[in-house]
Design an enzyme around this catalytic site. Structure first.
Site, short mmCIF file in Angstrom:
data_model
loop_
_atom_site.label_atom_id
_atom_site.label_comp_id
_atom_site.label_asym_id
_atom_site.label_seq_id
_atom_site.Cartn_x
_atom_site.Cartn_y
_atom_site.Cartn_z
N ASP A 57 -3.32 8.40 -30.05
CA ASP A 57 -2.81 7.04 -30.25
C ASP A 57 -3.87 6.24 -31.01
O ASP A 57 -4.98 6.06 -30.53
CB ASP A 57 -2.54 6.40 -28.89
CG ASP A 57 -1.76 5.09 -28.99
OD1 ASP A 57 -1.29 4.77 -30.09
OD2 ASP A 57 -1.64 4.41 -27.96
N ASP A 113 1.56 5.56 -35.73
CA ASP A 113 0.23 5.57 -35.13
C ASP A 113 0.13 6.39 -33.86
O ASP A 113 -0.85 6.28 -33.12
CB ASP A 113 -0.21 4.13 -34.83
CG ASP A 113 0.71 3.42 -33.86
OD1 ASP A 113 1.86 3.88 -33.69
OD2 ASP A 113 0.30 2.40 -33.28
N GLU A 114 1.10 7.25 -33.61
CA GLU A 114 1.12 7.96 -32.33
C GLU A 114 1.79 9.32 -32.51
O GLU A 114 2.80 9.44 -33.20
CB GLU A 114 1.90 7.12 -31.31
CG GLU A 114 1.98 7.69 -29.93
CD GLU A 114 2.82 6.82 -29.00
OE1 GLU A 114 3.01 7.20 -27.84
OE2 GLU A 114 3.31 5.75 -29.46
#
EC number: 2.7.7.7
Length: 361
Positions: A8, A103-104
């Site tokens: 993350d 973003d993950e």
């Protein structure tokens, strides 16, 4: 037994803006629309989070909490380019990479390209490579399934690394406050508290029939995670079927004007997510849950795909106004778009489950 890593990025959009503009560094900053335009926060820097500011918060609320707050418009093209570079780093270690958002991501490294025995070692290599190549930090969680890896990555942000070993999994879940569980939101947590469920240990004491009685289909998920169980595979090339957002209200809404204001804020979040994923949709679905937990949906399919805020809100508003509220209050509103028009969509790959006698972290 699998080895799963959840990566993350730390305050991704806001961190990119602070990286690219030195004058923003160390200052409270949000990426999103301005308060004058009734915007919504897409991301908040860690400096802004100290004021209680978070994503999906109305910009006017964020500004009230921090009058010196810096507002920056999203640059999704930049975020996507960086995300592509980060995913290239993931692919150095595994083909089984499931991107949840820009973003993950989850990685299954049970069998990995570099034959590294420890998943924690791979996570350290990934974090180092991300920082060296993007000047951004990431937090990683490592464990035996997706739920535990996700929970681990939330333990030590920013720039952290947490490992939950197989022998520690049940104890970890038992001591976890119920509001910290991934998949349990504020309203559900409040209902669990009213039922005397305050921790993972409390949740584990409830039977499957009790949980499904109180929480419907989600009860089965709660029953499993209370036992540190999650059999969902990491799905590479997963096809996104819909994009949406919903809000559960801490206090039920009874004022129609306030409901429409909340609906507009949700529409703005949906627009941001459509832009983030470079897609549009033809079918808009409005979700309404009343105070008695009765839930209804209304949908409309357009001839052409849409992604603009004005159109999303206009259609959602029309669907909302077609509902007979009968003086009932509302505890949840949601908007989603399906029948997505995205040239980048790829075929779903059915992944095998790895079966190993043992596991090393």
């Amino acid at each position: 037994m699998r080895k799963i890593i959840h990566v993350d990025m730390d305050a991704f959009y806001a961190s990119v803006e602070q990286r690219d503009n030195p004058s923003y560094r160390g200052k409270p900053l949000v990426v999103g629309g301005s308060p004058n335009q009734r915007g919504v926060v897409a991301a908040a820097s860690y400096e802004a989070r100290k004021f209680g500011i978070h994503s999906a918060m109305p910009s006017v609320t964020a500004f009230a909490k921090c009058p010196g707050l810096i507002f920056v418009r999203p640059r999704f093209d930049v975020y996507r380019e960086i995300s592509t570079s980060i995913h290239a780093i993931f692919k150095r270690y595994s083909d089984l990479v499931e991107g949840v958002s820009l973003d993950e991501a989850y990685l299954d490294v049970t069998e990995n390209r570099q034959n590294i025995p420890y998943a924690s070692t791979i996570a350290r290599h990934i974090k180092t490579a991300i920082f060296q190549e993007t000047q951004l930090t990431a937090t990683a969680g490592v464990s035996i399934n997706k739920f535990l890896a996700k929970m681990a990555s939330g333990q030590n942000k920013p720039n952290g690394l947490t490992v939950i070993l197989p022998e520690d999994a049940i104890a970890f879940v038992e001591q976890l406050p119920i509001e910290k569980f991934h998949g349990i939101g504020e309203v559900t947590a409040a209902k669990m508290h009213s039922l005397g469920i305050h921790s993972g240990a409390d949740l584990k004491e409830r039977t499957l029939s009790e949980l499904t009685h109180h929480f419907g289909k989600a009860g089965n998920y709660y029953y499993k995670i209370a036992r540190a169980e999650d059999d969902r595979p990491v799905e590479a090339n997963r096809v996104r079927k819909s994009v949406g957002a919903e809000t559960s209200f801490a206090q039920d809404l009874s004022d129609v004007g306030q409901m429409l204001q909340e609906l507009e804020q949700i529409a703005q979040i949906v627009e941001q997510r459509l832009e983030q994923h470079e897609t549009r949709g033809r079918t808009l679905t409005l979700k309404v849950k009343f105070s008695d937990y009765h839930q209804i949906t209304r949908s409309k399919t357009m001839l052409a795909p849409i992604s603009e805020l004005s159109t999303i809100f206009e259609i959602a508003k029309a669907l909302f106004e077609s509902i007979d509220l009968e003086n009932r209050s509302i505890r949840l509103l949601g908007i989603s778009l399906s029948n997505l028009d995205n040239a980048k969509q790829t075929q779903v790959i059915q992944l095998p489950l790895f079966k190993n006698a043992g596991i090393i972290f």
